[in-house]
Design an enzyme around this catalytic site. Structure first.
Site: not given
Ligand SMILES: NC(=O)c1ccc[n+]([C@@H]2O[C@H](COP(=O)([O-])OP(=O)(O)OC[C@H]3O[C@@H](n4cnc5c(N)ncnc54)[C@H](OP(=O)(O)O)[C@@H]3O)[C@@H](O)[C@H]2O)c1
Length: 314
Positions: A205, A166, A13, A16, A139, A182, A272, A212, A169
């Site tokens: 949404w 984590p 990854g 990414g 996930y 995201h 939510d 968060r 991000l």
């Protein structure tokens, strides 16, 4: 462990969002033998290709970041793919690390592995005290299995593997593709699209009530380097900034920084997601001296600037 700089480090990854920042952070501490590839060269869901990757590269350290990643919309649209891809990649990478006698594996988990209802701030000890929030459970659970595998392989085979968790991000270079982005890039894009179109409102949404926590991507990359250098224990460790913001406040802040002055319309027919998210980050500081440095407003400003210059052309 011995100095990282002389090691052959495979970063799955590595192309990414987090991976490219990690490659830069490893470069800053003097690492020269960094092994990075695209999924078109080695598809980690395929055991034969994963074995070939390890044969071809002969890594001493593996930092496993490769994943199928996305926001609530992407997770809801493809729960099966998110489960299968993430589970298979992790299982094959850790198995090949064992077979190839890799010195250390650093597996990257996610805050989505935490129970839906978890005492705030989330402590590592509470990780198994409930099922994750439904929209991201496949996930989160697939990635959580890598912790089980890492601990089992340490116990039976003595594989030195650590597991980092984590939080969400953000930062320059994030994906702004509506299919997988995201919340922060999605909101930035909405604001600029509305400004561009002269629209007087944006639709967002959910209800805005959820909270968060966000970690600047460069801070996360630095944390992974520190953990790779200094952390050797089987217990998982949170990586976060240790501060919580409601989605309502986040939308107002992003609107202000983007210069969008229209109305915010909440679409409460949309989910939510997890009600609250905020990590206890004290263990990372105790164990390997990590503390997030980037001020949230500054981090958002840099992200917005990046988008404005490179993508939006505004
Ligand atoms: N972004 C976040 O907010 C966040 C939060 C917590 C944890 N994390 C974790 O951090 C890690 C990196 O996330 P990210 O946001 O940087 O993701 P990203 O930008 O979407 O990058 C995903 C990476 O995985 C690779 N990959 C995907 N499928 C693959 C396959 N089948 N075989 C080989 N490589 C494959 C991609 O390579 P190609 O481009 O070549 O396909 C890419 O380099 C993930 O493990 C994620 O779970 C992310």
């Amino acid at each position: 462990m011995d100095s990282l700089s002389s090691k052959r480090i495979l970063i799955t990854g590595g192309t990414g969002f987090l991976g490219s920042n990690l490659v830069a952070a490893l470069g800053r501490v003097g690492c020269k033998h960094l092994l990075v590839f695209h999924s078109s060269e080695y598809d980690l869901r395929n055991p034969v290709e994963t074995a070939r990757l390890f044969d071809d590269t002969g890594p001493q350290i593996v930092i496993h970041l490769a994943a199928a990643v996305g926001g609530i919309g992407a997770n809801r649209a493809s729960p099966g793919r998110f489960f299968y891809d993430n589970l298979m990649m992790g299982v094959e990478v850790i198995e090949q690390a064992r077979l190839h006698k890799v010195e250390k594996v650093v597996a990257i988990g996610t805050v989505c592995a935490y129970p839906k209802f978890c005492p705030v701030p989330f402590r590592e000890e509470d990780l198994w005290n409930g099922y994750p929030e439904e929209t991201n459970a496949p996930y989160g659970m697939a990635k959580k299995m890598l912790l089980v595998q890492a601990q089992a392989y340490r116990q039976q085979y003595g594989l030195n593997s650590i597991y980092l968790l984590p939080v969400n991000l953000y930062g320059p270079g994030d994906s702004f593709d509506p299919e997988k982005s995201h919340v922060i890039p999605a909101l930035i894009k909405k604001c600029f699209d509305a400004i561009h179109a002269g629209a007087d409102h944006i639709d967002v949404w959910g209800t805005g009530a959820a909270s968060r926590e966000f970690l600047y991507v460069e801070d996360c990359a630095r944390a992974i380097v520190l953990a790779t250098q200094h952390y050797e224990k089987p217990e998982p460790i949170n990586l976060g900034a240790g501060r919580e913001i409601s989605i309502r406040e986040l939308v107002a802040l992003i609107g202000e920084l983007c210069g969008f002055r229209g109305e915010i319309r909440w679409d409460s027919s949309k989910p939510d997601g997890q009600p609250r998210r905020c990590l206890d980050v004290s263990k990372a500081e105790r164990e390997f001296g990590f503390r997030a440095q980037t001020d949230f407003r500054d981090g958002l400003r840099k992200t917005i600037e990046w988008y404005r210059e490179r993508v939006a052309g505004l």
